[in-house]
Design a protein around this motif. Structure first.
Motif, PDB file in Angstrom:
ATOM      1  N   PRO A   1     104.816   5.658  85.583  1.00  0.00           N
ATOM      2  CA  PRO A   1     103.775   4.684  85.235  1.00  0.00           C
ATOM      3  C   PRO A   1     104.346   3.581  84.353  1.00  0.00           C
ATOM      4  O   PRO A   1     105.372   3.776  83.691  1.00  0.00           O
ATOM      5  CB  PRO A   1     102.755   5.527  84.470  1.00  0.00           C
ATOM      6  N   PRO A   2     103.710   2.395  84.338  1.00  0.00           N
ATOM      7  CA  PRO A   2     104.202   1.317  83.468  1.00  0.00           C
ATOM      8  C   PRO A   2     104.165   1.742  82.000  1.00  0.00           C
ATOM      9  O   PRO A   2     103.326   2.551  81.608  1.00  0.00           O
ATOM     10  CB  PRO A   2     103.212   0.172  83.721  1.00  0.00           C
ATOM     11  N   THR A   3     105.065   1.208  81.170  1.00  0.00           N
ATOM     12  CA  THR A   3     105.196   1.665  79.778  1.00  0.00           C
ATOM     13  C   THR A   3     103.928   1.445  78.968  1.00  0.00           C
ATOM     14  O   THR A   3     103.697   2.132  77.989  1.00  0.00           O
ATOM     15  CB  THR A   3     106.344   0.935  79.065  1.00  0.00           C
ATOM     16  N   SER A   4     103.085   0.476  79.389  1.00  0.00           N
ATOM     17  CA  SER A   4     101.867   0.232  78.617  1.00  0.00           C
ATOM     18  C   SER A   4     100.919   1.417  78.716  1.00  0.00           C
ATOM     19  O   SER A   4      99.946   1.507  77.981  1.00  0.00           O
ATOM     20  CB  SER A   4     101.173  -1.021  79.141  1.00  0.00           C
ATOM     21  N   GLU A   5     101.179   2.361  79.676  1.00  0.00           N
ATOM     22  CA  GLU A   5     100.277   3.486  79.870  1.00  0.00           C
ATOM     23  C   GLU A   5     100.728   4.739  79.128  1.00  0.00           C
ATOM     24  O   GLU A   5      99.995   5.701  79.031  1.00  0.00           O
ATOM     25  CB  GLU A   5     100.164   3.819  81.370  1.00  0.00           C
ATOM     26  N   VAL A   6     101.989   4.771  78.698  1.00  0.00           N
ATOM     27  CA  VAL A   6     102.500   6.016  78.118  1.00  0.00           C
ATOM     28  C   VAL A   6     103.045   5.802  76.714  1.00  0.00           C
ATOM     29  O   VAL A   6     103.216   4.665  76.264  1.00  0.00           O
ATOM     30  CB  VAL A   6     103.617   6.640  78.994  1.00  0.00           C
ATOM     31  N   GLY A   7     103.335   6.905  76.039  1.00  0.00           N
ATOM     32  CA  GLY A   7     103.971   6.839  74.727  1.00  0.00           C
ATOM     33  C   GLY A   7     103.008   6.413  73.642  1.00  0.00           C
ATOM     34  O   GLY A   7     101.821   6.177  73.888  1.00  0.00           O
ATOM     35  N   VAL A   8     103.524   6.309  72.431  1.00  0.00           N
ATOM     36  CA  VAL A   8     102.704   5.987  71.271  1.00  0.00           C
ATOM     37  C   VAL A   8     102.061   4.617  71.428  1.00  0.00           C
ATOM     38  O   VAL A   8     100.878   4.419  71.173  1.00  0.00           O
ATOM     39  CB  VAL A   8     103.568   6.014  69.984  1.00  0.00           C
ATOM     40  N   VAL A   9     102.861   3.670  71.884  1.00  0.00           N
ATOM     41  CA  VAL A   9     102.347   2.306  72.015  1.00  0.00           C
ATOM     42  C   VAL A   9     101.191   2.265  72.996  1.00  0.00           C
ATOM     43  O   VAL A   9     100.117   1.713  72.718  1.00  0.00           O
ATOM     44  CB  VAL A   9     103.475   1.354  72.463  1.00  0.00           C
ATOM     45  N   GLY A  10     101.392   2.904  74.150  1.00  0.00           N
ATOM     46  CA  GLY A  10     100.348   2.925  75.171  1.00  0.00           C
ATOM     47  C   GLY A  10      99.092   3.594  74.652  1.00  0.00           C
ATOM     48  O   GLY A  10      97.980   3.095  74.825  1.00  0.00           O
ATOM     49  N   TRP A  11      99.288   4.711  73.952  1.00  0.00           N
ATOM     50  CA  TRP A  11      98.149   5.447  73.425  1.00  0.00           C
ATOM     51  C   TRP A  11      97.371   4.588  72.431  1.00  0.00           C
ATOM     52  O   TRP A  11      96.145   4.477  72.497  1.00  0.00           O
ATOM     53  CB  TRP A  11      98.643   6.729  72.748  1.00  0.00           C
ATOM     54  N   ALA A  12      98.115   3.957  71.492  1.00  0.00           N
ATOM     55  CA  ALA A  12      97.465   3.157  70.453  1.00  0.00           C
ATOM     56  C   ALA A  12      96.725   1.977  71.066  1.00  0.00           C
ATOM     57  O   ALA A  12      95.593   1.681  70.687  1.00  0.00           O
ATOM     58  CB  ALA A  12      98.497   2.670  69.443  1.00  0.00           C
ATOM     59  N   ARG A  13      97.342   1.359  72.043  1.00  0.00           N
ATOM     60  CA  ARG A  13      96.693   0.194  72.635  1.00  0.00           C
ATOM     61  C   ARG A  13      95.392   0.604  73.299  1.00  0.00           C
ATOM     62  O   ARG A  13      94.377  -0.066  73.189  1.00  0.00           O
ATOM     63  CB  ARG A  13      97.638  -0.456  73.653  1.00  0.00           C
TER      64      ARG A  13
ATOM     65  N   PHE B   1      93.262  -0.304  69.808  1.00  0.00           N
ATOM     66  CA  PHE B   1      93.205  -1.769  69.796  1.00  0.00           C
ATOM     67  C   PHE B   1      92.776  -2.343  71.132  1.00  0.00           C
ATOM     68  O   PHE B   1      93.194  -3.414  71.526  1.00  0.00           O
ATOM     69  CB  PHE B   1      94.582  -2.326  69.410  1.00  0.00           C
ATOM     70  N   ALA B   2      91.912  -1.626  71.832  1.00  0.00           N
ATOM     71  CA  ALA B   2      91.555  -2.061  73.183  1.00  0.00           C
ATOM     72  C   ALA B   2      90.789  -3.380  73.172  1.00  0.00           C
ATOM     73  O   ALA B   2      91.014  -4.252  73.997  1.00  0.00           O
ATOM     74  CB  ALA B   2      90.750  -0.972  73.885  1.00  0.00           C
ATOM     75  N   THR B   3      89.856  -3.554  72.222  1.00  0.00           N
ATOM     76  CA  THR B   3      89.077  -4.791  72.157  1.00  0.00           C
ATOM     77  C   THR B   3      89.152  -5.301  70.723  1.00  0.00           C
ATOM     78  O   THR B   3      89.552  -4.561  69.815  1.00  0.00           O
ATOM     79  CB  THR B   3      87.596  -4.533  72.500  1.00  0.00           C
ATOM     80  N   PRO B   4      88.742  -6.563  70.482  1.00  0.00           N
ATOM     81  CA  PRO B   4      88.750  -7.066  69.099  1.00  0.00           C
ATOM     82  C   PRO B   4      87.909  -6.188  68.171  1.00  0.00           C
ATOM     83  O   PRO B   4      88.318  -5.886  67.056  1.00  0.00           O
ATOM     84  CB  PRO B   4      88.144  -8.465  69.223  1.00  0.00           C
ATOM     85  N   ALA B   5      86.745  -5.726  68.651  1.00  0.00           N
ATOM     86  CA  ALA B   5      85.894  -4.873  67.818  1.00  0.00           C
ATOM     87  C   ALA B   5      86.630  -3.579  67.466  1.00  0.00           C
ATOM     88  O   ALA B   5      86.624  -3.131  66.312  1.00  0.00           O
ATOM     89  CB  ALA B   5      84.595  -4.550  68.544  1.00  0.00           C
ATOM     90  N   ASP B   6      87.286  -2.982  68.483  1.00  0.00           N
ATOM     91  CA  ASP B   6      88.078  -1.781  68.227  1.00  0.00           C
ATOM     92  C   ASP B   6      89.102  -2.028  67.140  1.00  0.00           C
ATOM     93  O   ASP B   6      89.303  -1.218  66.238  1.00  0.00           O
ATOM     94  CB  ASP B   6      88.816  -1.343  69.506  1.00  0.00           C
ATOM     95  N   THR B   7      89.756  -3.175  67.234  1.00  0.00           N
ATOM     96  CA  THR B   7      90.808  -3.495  66.273  1.00  0.00           C
ATOM     97  C   THR B   7      90.245  -3.571  64.857  1.00  0.00           C
ATOM     98  O   THR B   7      90.807  -3.009  63.918  1.00  0.00           O
ATOM     99  CB  THR B   7      91.469  -4.832  66.640  1.00  0.00           C
ATOM    100  N   ILE B   8      89.081  -4.242  64.731  1.00  0.00           N
ATOM    101  CA  ILE B   8      88.471  -4.360  63.398  1.00  0.00           C
ATOM    102  C   ILE B   8      88.135  -2.981  62.842  1.00  0.00           C
ATOM    103  O   ILE B   8      88.457  -2.641  61.705  1.00  0.00           O
ATOM    104  CB  ILE B   8      87.196  -5.238  63.462  1.00  0.00           C
ATOM    105  N   PHE B   9      87.499  -2.138  63.680  1.00  0.00           N
ATOM    106  CA  PHE B   9      87.132  -0.808  63.214  1.00  0.00           C
ATOM    107  C   PHE B   9      88.353   0.019  62.853  1.00  0.00           C
ATOM    108  O   PHE B   9      88.353   0.752  61.870  1.00  0.00           O
ATOM    109  CB  PHE B   9      86.293  -0.076  64.278  1.00  0.00           C
ATOM    110  N   THR B  10      89.391  -0.123  63.651  1.00  0.00           N
ATOM    111  CA  THR B  10      90.610   0.636  63.371  1.00  0.00           C
ATOM    112  C   THR B  10      91.179   0.242  62.008  1.00  0.00           C
ATOM    113  O   THR B  10      91.502   1.102  61.178  1.00  0.00           O
ATOM    114  CB  THR B  10      91.656   0.379  64.465  1.00  0.00           C
ATOM    115  N   LEU B  11      91.265  -1.068  61.766  1.00  0.00           N
ATOM    116  CA  LEU B  11      91.819  -1.541  60.498  1.00  0.00           C
ATOM    117  C   LEU B  11      90.951  -1.081  59.332  1.00  0.00           C
ATOM    118  O   LEU B  11      91.447  -0.643  58.296  1.00  0.00           O
ATOM    119  CB  LEU B  11      91.948  -3.063  60.515  1.00  0.00           C
ATOM    120  N   LEU B  12      89.624  -1.184  59.531  1.00  0.00           N
ATOM    121  CA  LEU B  12      88.694  -0.756  58.491  1.00  0.00           C
ATOM    122  C   LEU B  12      88.902   0.725  58.166  1.00  0.00           C
ATOM    123  O   LEU B  12      88.981   1.120  56.989  1.00  0.00           O
ATOM    124  CB  LEU B  12      87.259  -0.975  58.993  1.00  0.00           C
ATOM    125  N   ALA B  13      89.032   1.527  59.226  1.00  0.00           N
ATOM    126  CA  ALA B  13      89.214   2.959  59.026  1.00  0.00           C
ATOM    127  C   ALA B  13      90.508   3.233  58.269  1.00  0.00           C
ATOM    128  O   ALA B  13      90.544   4.045  57.345  1.00  0.00           O
ATOM    129  CB  ALA B  13      89.226   3.674  60.376  1.00  0.00           C
TER     130      ALA B  13
END
Ligand SMILES: Nc1ncnc2c1ncn2[C@@H]1O[C@H](COP(=O)(O)OP(=O)(O)OP(=O)(O)O)[C@@H](O)[C@H]1O
Ligand SMILES: [Mg+2]
Lengths: 256, 376
Positions: free
Chosen positions: B16-28, B32-44
């Motif tokens: 599978p493409p690298t964006s789907e696997v590993g830590v980076v893929g998981w985190a994305r 950080f899937a959407t801007p709202a997700d990103t805000i909540f993640t940072l807040l948390a």
């Protein structure tokens, strides 16, 4: 008026005797003055419009429904509220349902040996041998260790037939055994039933499979609104129906 | 159309493409899937950052683990009381675990605790060799444990008010759990029964018990129950509490089981009856195995609720784990250590309850894979 033209097709004795039987659901009069005599080895097909009381009639025979008036005698035992009698009759009368009703938490083999072990007190080994024999007869021995949910509808219904046969019943009741099946699976189940009929089993079958009725039935019973309207051998029943309601029903069912 | 890189039928499996696997893929994907997700993640992350390090410093890094008493503890710190003092966990360990159970007899409680696992083994492990023989011991276990803990023939008796701490919590919790399930099943069967008398009695019992707070029932147990008994019979308070807690949990259990029974298709019961199985055999072989499986979350929920409710016995003068903790705080040696004490009690309760939760999750997954194809 019920036409009484019982032809004693087999020489056998009476195994089910119903006389003046009534059944109500609350105020609803579901079965009205039913008289029926079934002889050893007979195959009877029961048909009629939806809601006419076909299921209720055969469910009264093994007391899944309780009748309020009249007499039902199965193999010499009267159906009363006596639990012992009811259990005796039920263990001698097998039943196959429209929706199979296999036990989903048990394997096919366990489904088959459950009642022989717990009701007949049969040793497990013997029960398993009988079950494997019967699973072979319905042509699915290789599925014995699977769970019901892994089988197709047709296979499940054949297991249900085998499961009922494991109790070595003297009578088999079928309540629309093929109406929940996809068309391509109906034949495999009907073939199993035809084989069973040829082996001499006494059978009461609620079905609209008229081909099956012509081929195996000794008698066809037509019910409407809780009454037995007409009762005849298949030849006469299909070719010279007596009652107007029977004619109407046959024209509807044969024309589509 | 773009030219295909492979001939039809010769396409190999590609990674599978690298964006789907590993830590980076998981985190994305998860953070950080959407801007709202990103805000909540940072807040948390910010909230965690402001709480966790400070807590770690207080609870572990600067904490004192061994000392005579609170004063000695605090003397060892830069700012007295500025970090946790866990010294009571070792010095008062006996009371926290066993209450005032005579120290020379404590082995009896330990032994019953170990035997508990022997008794549980056939219930929890279905491929256990000699499972039948083990089940006989399971049936005997309540008597063995009762004999060991309270003492009788060959063992000096221990008064029930001397039992306390975690031992008391476990005795009440485990008794309640063990007896409320079978009693709840019977009540649920009673409530779904066709026999009017049994049905009415079950409904009355369930509704009465559910409608009264457990504290009220415990007060009844501690004060009124003896009035209802024939004169001269005295029932040990602990036994009365065990009965009340069991009855209380069984009413809730009954409703959980009844919900499960309602989820079993009528055809199942009809098929079993049609084969000649009696009512009890139908329930035992066909209905209950399916009901218990679908009711696992509700059952464990009731168990956990019951286990935590055992702390209410504090009110009628019994000292369970929480009670022993509170008692220690009234001792001048340890006064002022509320935070540590309640945290300690909470952690012990958490591990017990989370353990039950983990086991139930395991059980659900196991039963689910066993009958993987049953969905219908
Ligand atoms: N448990 C019940 N309570 C109340 N009424 C019922 C009950 N079971 C059946 N009935 C009614 O009794 C009548 C006969 O039902 P029954 O199931 O015997 O009909 P049927 O001939 O088998 O119909 P179908 O072809 O649709 O299966 C119907 O009107 C039905 O609504
Ligand atoms: Mg029907």
């Amino acid at each position: 008026m019920a036409t009484k033209a019982i032809k004693k097709t087999e020489t056998g004795e009476t195994v089910i005797h119903i006389e003046g039987m009534h059944k109500w659901f609350g105020n609803f009069h579901a079965l009205k003055d039913i008289d029926l005599e079934v002889f050893q080895g007979e195959k009877i097909v029961i048909c009629g419009p939806s809601g006419s009381g076909k299921s209720t009639l055969i469910r009264c025979i093994n007391r899944l429904e309780e009748h309020q008036q009249g007499l039902i005698n199965v193999h010499g035992t009267n159906l009363t509220s006596d639990l012992k009698d009811i259990e005796t009759i039920r263990s001698d009368v097998g039943m196959v349902f429209q929706s199979f009703n296999l036990f989903p938490h048990l394997t096919i083999l366990e489904n088959c040996v459950l009642a022989p072990i717990w009701v007949r007190k049969m040793p497990r080994k013997e029960a398993e041998e009988i079950a494997m024999d019967l699973l072979e007869r319905v042509k699915i021995p290789e599925q014995a260790l699977k769970y019901p949910g892994q089988l197709s509808g047709g296979q499940q219904q054949r297991v249900a037939i085998a499961r009922a046969l494991c109790m070595r019943p003297k009578i088999m009741l079928f309540d629309e055994p093929t109406s929940a099946l996809d068309p391509e699976m109906i034949k495999e189940v009907l073939d199993t039933m035809i084989e069973l009929a040829q082996d001499g089993m006494t059978m009461l079958v609620v079905t609209h499979e008229m081909g099956f009725a012509r081929k195996v039935a000794n008698r066809v019973i037509f019910m409407d609104a809780g009454e037995i309207i007409e009762e005849n051998d298949p030849e006469t029943f299909f070719n010279k129906p007596q009652n107007d309601r029977t004619k109407l029903f046959l024209s509807q069912i044969l024309n589509h | 159309m773009k030219e295909k890189s492979y001939l039809p039928g010769t396409h190999p499996d590609l990674p599978p493409p690298t964006s789907e696997v590993g830590v980076v893929g998981w985190a994305r994907k998860n953070l950080f899937a959407t801007p709202a997700d990103t805000i909540f993640t940072l807040l948390a992350f910010y909230v965690l950052y402001s709480i966790v390090p400070g807590f770690m410093q207080w609870a572990f890094i600067d904490a004192v683990y061994v000392a005579e008493n609170r004063e000695a503890c605090w003397k060892m710190m830069e700012t007295p009381g500025g970090a946790a003092c866990w010294a009571f966990t070792s010095i008062r360990l006996n009371q926290l675990l066993y209450g005032f159970y005579p120290e020379t007899e404590v082995w009896r409680i330990n032994l019953s605790f170990i035997l508990l696992f022997v008794a549980l083994a056939p219930v929890l492990i279905d491929r256990l060799p000699f499972r039948k023989q083990f089940f006989i011991f399971t049936g005997l276990y309540p008597f063995v444990a009762g004999w060991l803990i309270f003492g009788w023939f060959a063992l000096p008796p221990v008064a029930s008010q001397d039992i306390g701490g975690l031992a008391l919590t476990l005795i009440i919790g485990i008794t309640g759990i063990a007896f409320s399930l079978p009693l709840g099943i019977l009540l649920a069967l009673g409530r779904t029964s066709n026999l009017p008398v049994i049905k009415i009695l079950s409904v009355l019992f369930i509704e009465f018990i559910r409608g009264v707070p457990l504290i009220a029932l415990l007060f009844i147990a501690s004060t009124m129950l003896n009035y209802f008994m024939p004169p001269g019979t005295t029932f040990d308070l602990l036994v009365r509490v065990l009965i009340m807690v069991t009855l209380f949990a069984s009413a809730y259990m009954a409703e959980v089981i009844r919900g499960g029974i309602a989820g079993i298709p009528k055809g199942q019961i009809e098929a079993a009856s049609a084969a000649g199985l009696s009512y009890w055999k139908t329930m035992y072989l066909i209905v209950m195995p399916q009901v218990l499986k679908i009711s696992i979350p509700g059952i464990v929920n009731t168990f956990i609720g019951l286990f935590k409710d055992t702390t209410l016995v504090l009110i009628i003068g019994m000292f369970d784990l929480l009670g022993m903790g509170k008692a220690a705080l009234t001792n001048l040696n340890w006064a002022g250590l509320h935070r540590e004490m309640y945290l300690f009690v909470a952690v012990v309760f958490f591990f017990c309850c989370y353990g039950m939760s983990l086991y139930s999750g395991y059980l659900e997954r196991k039963l689910d894979t066993e009958n993987k194809f049953q969905k219908k």
